[in-house]
Design a protein around this motif. Sequence first.
Motif, mmCIF file in Angstrom:
data_model
loop_
_atom_site.group_PDB
_atom_site.id
_atom_site.type_symbol
_atom_site.label_atom_id
_atom_site.label_comp_id
_atom_site.label_asym_id
_atom_site.label_seq_id
_atom_site.Cartn_x
_atom_site.Cartn_y
_atom_site.Cartn_z
ATOM 1 N N LEU A 70 0.827 -1.206 0.000
ATOM 2 C CA LEU A 70 0.000 0.000 0.000
ATOM 3 C C LEU A 70 0.862 1.256 0.000
ATOM 4 N N TRP B 136 -3.156 5.271 1.894
ATOM 5 C CA TRP B 136 -3.712 4.396 2.924
ATOM 6 C C TRP B 136 -3.029 4.642 4.261
ATOM 7 N N PHE C 122 -8.041 -4.105 -1.431
ATOM 8 C CA PHE C 122 -7.719 -2.686 -1.245
ATOM 9 C C PHE C 122 -8.041 -1.857 -2.485
ATOM 10 N N ARG D 116 -8.659 4.421 3.746
ATOM 11 C CA ARG D 116 -8.200 5.310 2.680
ATOM 12 C C ARG D 116 -7.945 6.708 3.230
#
Length: 480
Positions: free
Chosen positions: A101, A106, A241, A266
């Motif tokens: 990520l 994130w 995700f 998020r």
Amino acid sequence: MAMAAPHVSHSQPPVGRAALFAHPTTAQSSSPLRLPLHRRTGIELIASENFTSLAVMEALGSPLTNKYSEGMPGARYYGGNEVIDEVEELCRARALKAFHLDPASWGVNVQPYSGSPANFAAYTGLLQPHERIMGLDLPSGGHLTHGYYTAGGKKISATSIYFSSLPYKVSSDTGYVDYDRLEEKAMDFRPKLIICGGSAYPRDWDYARLRAIADKCGAMLLCDMAHISGLVAAQEATNPFEYSDVVTTTTHKSLRGPRSGMIFYRKGPKPPKKGQPEGALYDYEDKINFAVFPSLQGGPHNHQIAALAVGLKQAMSPGFKAYIQQVKANAVALGNHLMSKGYKMVTDGTENHLVLWDLRPLGLSGNKVEKVCDLSSITLNKNAVFGDSSALAPGGVRIGTPAMTSRGLVEKDFVKIAEYLHQAVVICLNVQKQRGKRYNDFIVDLEKNKDIAELRAEVEKFAIAFEMPGFLVSDMKYKD
């Protein structure tokens, strides 16, 4: 201020069968550990359990347990948290890295004590009391914390007590999530939050379809990836995700860490959308962090967060990916062998770490098979299948491969395990034929059953041949 690291073996085993252990057995421990005998001589098939490494357990037993640290790193309510901040920031960074990520897009909270508190904190942050949610129904493979209530309307979990829940279901024909029916119900119910993920669902999820449904009815999308988080980290499952607003997880299942929880959310700019102000930003971070503390929890379990940081580092190793690939291959081998004998697996197979065995065509209930397996040194759990109304005498059993794969078992070993399960079911059918279907009659003197004793001896002889992650037999105070 630097923290002295616990004694951990950093040697990297080669990819292959040895890589399935990914650090667990080589580190020395200064204190002997007495492990329940059935763990070494038994077959562990509970899909939500695993054997974590000695390095993780050493962190859990560290002096980090002594410190109070309410608040977030850099904003604590107590002093003296410089080392704690360092540990938690390391854990957060590793969590984002382990799941591939971008930190600009994130964030993650690693303070939840486990998966259920993580889920409720996410709901508390995102929703007002009594707002509407939709999650997979428990008999369809969902989880209690996704809003379950009984057919009689009894609210079982805090989720259904404090929020208005309408479950969606799997298809009675295929066992797969019925996305068309979900969309139809969502457009009528107009939930604020749609929850995906399950505890007994053997297939992958269509996150793109779920995102489209959520957008159509104006809902946020939360994925509870607790069971498959190890598969997601290893990129051996579809990535939730890409389409989710929030992702929650436990860390002790397929991820093979300590018992803990995480909430990913998020952050940054929202994608352009009709009717949305230009430059709109996600506002989940502060809401979720505030829900975890001070709304729902007290001081974080710092030893747990450190252990999670250790587990996340292990999850980024090549050996862990090899392990997860073997977990999936073992589940397929197990399911295929049982189906070759004419048994019914929900969805006729699996794409992840578990199979759900529908025992109803045999006239058996899951609690009877669980009992016979327990007495045979095989641990699995009774589980509802679609159409069940009782959680105490459901129509199936759930069988998972992560724990025994951590002990080094491969496909041929799980074919052997499937044979043991077949023998257990034959015993159940014979006992039921003699005593009738009442459970209380079924279990009378079951411990004295000669067939069970023979199966148990065979199982224990098989299981003891495999290594046990997390400890050395030579270090144990109590020997066999």
